[in-house]
Motif scaffolding. Structure first.
Motif, PDB file in Angstrom:
ATOM      1  N   LEU A 121       0.824  -1.208   0.000  1.00  0.00           N
ATOM      2  CA  LEU A 121       0.000   0.000   0.000  1.00  0.00           C
ATOM      3  C   LEU A 121       0.859   1.259   0.000  1.00  0.00           C
ATOM      4  N   ASP A 122       0.380   2.292  -0.672  1.00  0.00           N
ATOM      5  CA  ASP A 122       1.009   3.598  -0.558  1.00  0.00           C
ATOM      6  C   ASP A 122       0.845   4.098   0.873  1.00  0.00           C
ATOM      7  N   PHE A 123       1.744   4.986   1.269  1.00  0.00           N
ATOM      8  CA  PHE A 123       1.728   5.450   2.660  1.00  0.00           C
ATOM      9  C   PHE A 123       0.383   6.067   3.040  1.00  0.00           C
ATOM     10  N   SER A 124      -0.137   6.952   2.199  1.00  0.00           N
ATOM     11  CA  SER A 124      -1.397   7.619   2.522  1.00  0.00           C
ATOM     12  C   SER A 124      -2.559   6.635   2.585  1.00  0.00           C
ATOM     13  N   ASP A 125      -2.521   5.598   1.732  1.00  0.00           N
ATOM     14  CA  ASP A 125      -3.584   4.593   1.755  1.00  0.00           C
ATOM     15  C   ASP A 125      -3.489   3.692   2.974  1.00  0.00           C
ATOM     16  N   MET A 126      -2.289   3.523   3.475  1.00  0.00           N
ATOM     17  CA  MET A 126      -2.064   2.660   4.628  1.00  0.00           C
ATOM     18  C   MET A 126      -2.394   3.343   5.951  1.00  0.00           C
ATOM     19  N   LEU A 127      -2.223   4.657   5.993  1.00  0.00           N
ATOM     20  CA  LEU A 127      -2.267   5.391   7.258  1.00  0.00           C
ATOM     21  C   LEU A 127      -3.564   5.195   8.053  1.00  0.00           C
ATOM     22  N   PRO A 128      -4.762   5.315   7.446  1.00  0.00           N
ATOM     23  CA  PRO A 128      -5.984   5.149   8.247  1.00  0.00           C
ATOM     24  C   PRO A 128      -6.102   3.779   8.906  1.00  0.00           C
ATOM     25  N   GLN A 140      16.322   9.424   9.275  1.00  0.00           N
ATOM     26  CA  GLN A 140      15.323  10.492   9.182  1.00  0.00           C
ATOM     27  C   GLN A 140      14.225  10.108   8.195  1.00  0.00           C
ATOM     28  N   MET A 141      14.589   9.438   7.098  1.00  0.00           N
ATOM     29  CA  MET A 141      13.584   8.961   6.148  1.00  0.00           C
ATOM     30  C   MET A 141      12.668   7.945   6.815  1.00  0.00           C
ATOM     31  N   ARG A 142      13.249   7.120   7.657  1.00  0.00           N
ATOM     32  CA  ARG A 142      12.473   6.114   8.387  1.00  0.00           C
ATOM     33  C   ARG A 142      11.547   6.761   9.399  1.00  0.00           C
ATOM     34  N   LEU A 143      12.042   7.818  10.048  1.00  0.00           N
ATOM     35  CA  LEU A 143      11.297   8.405  11.161  1.00  0.00           C
ATOM     36  C   LEU A 143      10.077   9.206  10.728  1.00  0.00           C
ATOM     37  N   GLY A 144      10.161   9.915   9.602  1.00  0.00           N
ATOM     38  CA  GLY A 144       9.056  10.774   9.206  1.00  0.00           C
ATOM     39  C   GLY A 144       7.747  10.016   9.126  1.00  0.00           C
ATOM     40  N   GLY A 145       7.738   8.960   8.331  1.00  0.00           N
ATOM     41  CA  GLY A 145       6.536   8.156   8.221  1.00  0.00           C
ATOM     42  C   GLY A 145       6.223   7.412   9.499  1.00  0.00           C
ATOM     43  N   GLY A 146       7.272   6.942  10.190  1.00  0.00           N
ATOM     44  CA  GLY A 146       7.062   6.204  11.433  1.00  0.00           C
ATOM     45  C   GLY A 146       6.366   7.035  12.492  1.00  0.00           C
ATOM     46  N   ALA A 161       1.021  13.856   6.249  1.00  0.00           N
ATOM     47  CA  ALA A 161       1.254  12.723   5.351  1.00  0.00           C
ATOM     48  C   ALA A 161       1.234  13.168   3.895  1.00  0.00           C
ATOM     49  N   ARG A 162       0.295  14.052   3.546  1.00  0.00           N
ATOM     50  CA  ARG A 162       0.260  14.560   2.173  1.00  0.00           C
ATOM     51  C   ARG A 162       1.526  15.336   1.846  1.00  0.00           C
ATOM     52  N   GLU A 163       1.991  16.139   2.797  1.00  0.00           N
ATOM     53  CA  GLU A 163       3.216  16.900   2.569  1.00  0.00           C
ATOM     54  C   GLU A 163       4.435  15.993   2.486  1.00  0.00           C
ATOM     55  N   LEU A 164       4.400  14.897   3.236  1.00  0.00           N
ATOM     56  CA  LEU A 164       5.531  13.970   3.243  1.00  0.00           C
ATOM     57  C   LEU A 164       5.695  13.303   1.886  1.00  0.00           C
ATOM     58  N   ASP A 165       4.616  13.191   1.134  1.00  0.00           N
ATOM     59  CA  ASP A 165       4.711  12.631  -0.218  1.00  0.00           C
ATOM     60  C   ASP A 165       5.486  13.553  -1.157  1.00  0.00           C
ATOM     61  N   ARG A 166       5.561  14.857  -0.804  1.00  0.00           N
ATOM     62  CA  ARG A 166       6.199  15.836  -1.688  1.00  0.00           C
ATOM     63  C   ARG A 166       7.550  16.322  -1.178  1.00  0.00           C
ATOM     64  N   SER A 167       7.780  16.205   0.125  1.00  0.00           N
ATOM     65  CA  SER A 167       9.021  16.715   0.715  1.00  0.00           C
ATOM     66  C   SER A 167       9.274  15.974   2.012  1.00  0.00           C
ATOM     67  N   ASP A 168      10.338  16.385   2.742  1.00  0.00           N
ATOM     68  CA  ASP A 168      10.591  15.714   4.009  1.00  0.00           C
ATOM     69  C   ASP A 168       9.594  16.134   5.080  1.00  0.00           C
ATOM     70  N   ALA A 169       8.882  17.241   4.871  1.00  0.00           N
ATOM     71  CA  ALA A 169       7.789  17.689   5.757  1.00  0.00           C
ATOM     72  C   ALA A 169       8.205  17.669   7.226  1.00  0.00           C
ATOM     73  N   ARG A 170       9.430  18.049   7.497  1.00  0.00           N
ATOM     74  CA  ARG A 170       9.964  17.935   8.859  1.00  0.00           C
ATOM     75  C   ARG A 170       9.140  18.709   9.874  1.00  0.00           C
ATOM     76  N   ILE A 171       8.770  19.939   9.533  1.00  0.00           N
ATOM     77  CA  ILE A 171       8.042  20.765  10.494  1.00  0.00           C
ATOM     78  C   ILE A 171       6.601  20.281  10.643  1.00  0.00           C
ATOM     79  N   GLU A 172       5.968  19.928   9.523  1.00  0.00           N
ATOM     80  CA  GLU A 172       4.601  19.419   9.598  1.00  0.00           C
ATOM     81  C   GLU A 172       4.537  18.149  10.450  1.00  0.00           C
TER      82      GLU A 172
END
Length: 416
Positions: free
Chosen positions: A69-76, A250-256, A317-328
């Motif tokens: 699954l894509d991240f956004s589809d998996m999240l809920p 850091q790549m692991r942590l954002g989604g985690g 999550a939407r921002e993370l698909d486009r960038s590292d979205a660190r602050i979000e």
């Protein structure tokens, strides 16, 4: 609430919710009532049922046995698994396994994926992520990392002292963060090295006693203190490129962080559901408790803040698909950690003696949720990053990574 998730996300989330309600939560209730841990054979049976329902390992590609699954589809779906103490484990989406699977699939070599990822996904082996060190080592300030790996020919010689290594008691291998270039800045001279648990020089010192831990399953992975003394492993065990350890982490942590947010929001939602059911039945001072205005207003506030947290996580999550979205991600993590703690605290208070009793899961949730304000980046670390961004006193690239000790400490699997 309608969050405008994709059709795929809704369909999978609904199937996960049914699995939780029909299979997982009833087994959890039985374990809480009898206080007898669930054997691993039963957990493996849950895995088979999850496979039959096409829910197993949603975060891993189909090539390695997951749902892809894509991240956004998996999240809920992670919110649904968070409603049970064994929810994530039942889908093989539990930390640190979930994060280690993602890391290996993201940057592992073909050989590493075949040897370690494929059996890890299937539950044939277990893993741990070893980053945090006892003071004065790496923690909220990851630059303080003391662990080293020195190259000797075709081998790394690893020397490290780690703790808060989740699932470290039963791990078959560790992903160890260690400095491999002492002349470089830690962010540029640190690597992740795969160390088999049976390698000479690996010693599990103890399971670190901690707040929480529900003891609901037979196998407890704990949060181990582990020493690596002159441990030799092939250079081929480097995960990703040497010197890229912090970037990979850091790549692991954002989604985690976001999946953890959703699991905790699911936990808070179930706590509120239990509390509302209790308030509707419990009578005191002439009426049911649900008719007391003070309680109604506090429930309304909790529902509002929990809705805001869910919305914030989805935006990140939407921002993370486009960038590292660190602050979000930092905002979502800090806000959700506090909201879920406050919500579960309210649910416990509403249920009174039944809340602190462990016939219900709320007391377990209450113990475990407190850790979320420390793990995956303490509140203060996230506030520091957000404040620096808000005042624009440094470039974004200079905002320090908010790696936090034991990013894998979690509520659903504290004892798996």
């Amino acid at each position: 609430m309608e969050y405008h998730d994709s059709d795929t996300a809704k369909a999978v989330s609904n199937r996960v919710a049914s699995f939780m309600d029909e299979v997982v939560i009833p087994r959890e209730r039985e374990a809480l009532a009898t206080q007898e841990p669930i054997p691993m054979a039963e957990i493996e049976d849950l895995w088979e049922q999850a496979k039959e329902r096409e829910l197993f390992a949603p975060q891993v590609s189909a090539e390695y046995g997951g749902q892809g699954l894509d991240f956004s589809d998996m999240l809920p779906s992670f919110e649904q698994v968070g409603r049970s103490l064994i929810g994530a484990l039942a889908l093989r989406a539990n930390a640190p396994q979930e994060g280690n699977m993602h890391t290996l699939e993201m940057v592992g070599t073909d050989e590493q994926k075949e040897r370690w990822l494929r059996p890890l996904v299937q539950g044939d082996i277990s893993s741990a992520f070893a980053m945090t060190e006892p003071r004065q080592g790496g923690g909220s300030d990851p630059k303080m990392l003391q662990s080293t790996a020195t190259r000797d020919g075709d081998e790394w010689v690893v020397n490290a002292h780690k703790w808060w290594t989740s699932d470290g008691l039963n791990a078959d291998f560790y992903l160890v963060m260690a400095r491999t270039d002492l002349d470089a800045h830690p962010y540029e001279g640190t690597s992740i090295i795969l160390v088999p648990a049976d390698a000479a020089g690996v010693t599990v010192v103890r399971n670190v006693p901690h707040l929480g831990g529900h003891g609901i399953t037979e196998r407890e992975g704990g949060h181990a203190e582990v020493k690596f003394e002159n441990v030799r492993v092939p250079v081929e065990n480097t995960i990703g490129e040497a010197g890229q350890g912090f970037q990979i982490a850091q790549m692991r942590l954002g989604g985690g962080r976001l999946t953890h947010c959703m699991r905790y929001s699911g936990m808070a939602e179930r706590s509120l559901d239990i509390a509302k059911a209790y308030l509707s039945e419990r009578e005191a001072f002439g009426t049911t408790l649900e008719e007391k205005q003070a309680l109604r207003h506090r429930i309304a506030d909790a529902e509002t803040r929990l809705h805001a947290a869910r919305t914030m996580v989805r935006h990140a999550a939407r921002e993370l698909d486009r960038s590292d979205a660190r602050i979000e991600v930092a905002m979502a993590k800090m806000f959700t950690a506090n909201v879920t703690q406050e919500t579960i605290d309210l649910a416990l208070q509403c249920c009174g003696g039944n809340g602190i009793g462990k016939d219900l899961p709320i007391a377990h949730f209450y113990e475990n949720v407190r850790a979320f304000r420390i793990v995956d980046g303490a509140d203060e670390v996230h506030r520091r990053s957000i404040a620096r961004w808000a005042f624009e006193d440094v470039d974004e690239d200079e905002i320090e990574n908010t790696l936090q000790f034991d990013e894998d400490l979690r509520v659903d699997e504290l004892d798996e």
